[in-house]
Design an enzyme around this catalytic site. Sequence first.
Site, short mmCIF file in Angstrom:
data_model
loop_
_atom_site.label_atom_id
_atom_site.label_comp_id
_atom_site.label_asym_id
_atom_site.label_seq_id
_atom_site.Cartn_x
_atom_site.Cartn_y
_atom_site.Cartn_z
N ASP A 158 5.68 -4.97 -11.38
CA ASP A 158 5.36 -4.02 -10.47
C ASP A 158 4.72 -2.78 -10.70
O ASP A 158 3.41 -2.97 -11.47
CB ASP A 158 6.65 -3.37 -9.68
N TYR A 161 2.10 6.83 -6.98
CA TYR A 161 1.37 6.32 -5.71
C TYR A 161 0.43 7.50 -5.28
O TYR A 161 -0.77 7.30 -4.83
CB TYR A 161 2.14 5.90 -4.51
N HIS A 164 9.88 -10.67 -4.71
CA HIS A 164 9.43 -9.72 -5.63
C HIS A 164 10.01 -9.44 -6.95
O HIS A 164 9.47 -9.26 -8.05
CB HIS A 164 9.18 -8.31 -4.88
#
Length: 326
Positions: free
Chosen positions: A114, A240, A305
């Site tokens: 990730d 982010y 995931h």
Amino acid sequence: MDLTFTHRFVKVNGINMHFAEKTPSFTDNGASRPPPVILFLHGFPELWYTWRHQMVALSSLGYRTIAPDLRGYGDTEAPESADAYTSLHVVGDLIGLVDAVVGDREKVFVVGHDWGAIIAWHLCLLRPDRVKALVNMSVVFEPWNLKRKPISMFKSFYGDDYYICRFQEYGEIEAEFAKVGTERVLLEMLTYRNTGPILLPKGKSYDDPVSLPSWLTEYDVKYYVSKYEKSGFTGPVNYYRNMDRTWEMMGAFSNAQVKVPVKFIIGDQDLTYHIPGTKKYIHEGRFKSHVPLLDEVVVIKGVGHFLHEERPVEISKHIHDYFLTF
């Protein structure tokens, strides 16, 4: 399974970084040689703890395993400035960590997932001299592209409710998460099992019951909650918020290749595998053209995931089998 770890702090790149470590009880590479080191890099919304299974398994095979809480996560310091979370900041942290606890000229094996995978790609791109080989999971290497500025690209794909787009306004998503509660936010993310994008429209209801998957225990949840209630979500979300800034800073690396040996693993039910164009990129040669030392791509059927949590034994074996060749 021995889940005891050594926890340490080290000053790196202007912050105090926490890391967990598990060392082998033996070495088979000669008494005068230190064991090979694996550096594990976690994603969102995780911590060093996400690698506990791999650390136990691989330390038992003779590796020294190190897993930090990345900048802004868990027990690692979180700079107040939202601008202090670019990939270059985090790569600097990791070089400082390796210098301090392994040696300033030493190479390490790296495993990422990730956000940890994104950081691992950038670590290999910027400092290939410090990486022996990489096992990366879930997120492919994205070469710098003038026409693909991240946030505008995500908005064009998924709209303003896409979670990465919702994370951009400082303080907004933190206020929403505070109303929902730390545990519920973490459960929503950790139990997400959909190949479609994560959408967080304003006013989203969180009333539906959440069942824990077999790989996630009540103890695991409590551990994550205890750390996120202490440190909050701002540090992690700031990664982010810096995607465009990192893109701007990486323009000098247009057309640059990742020249480190790589094994890439992804689940066929991972939402990242279903991002438009990703399967074609992986399987039709473009991935290999940007990562020329890509030795193997593994697509695991029926896995989502958090593949290293869902299939810990299998993933540990993949890591060991690959690093054993070096």
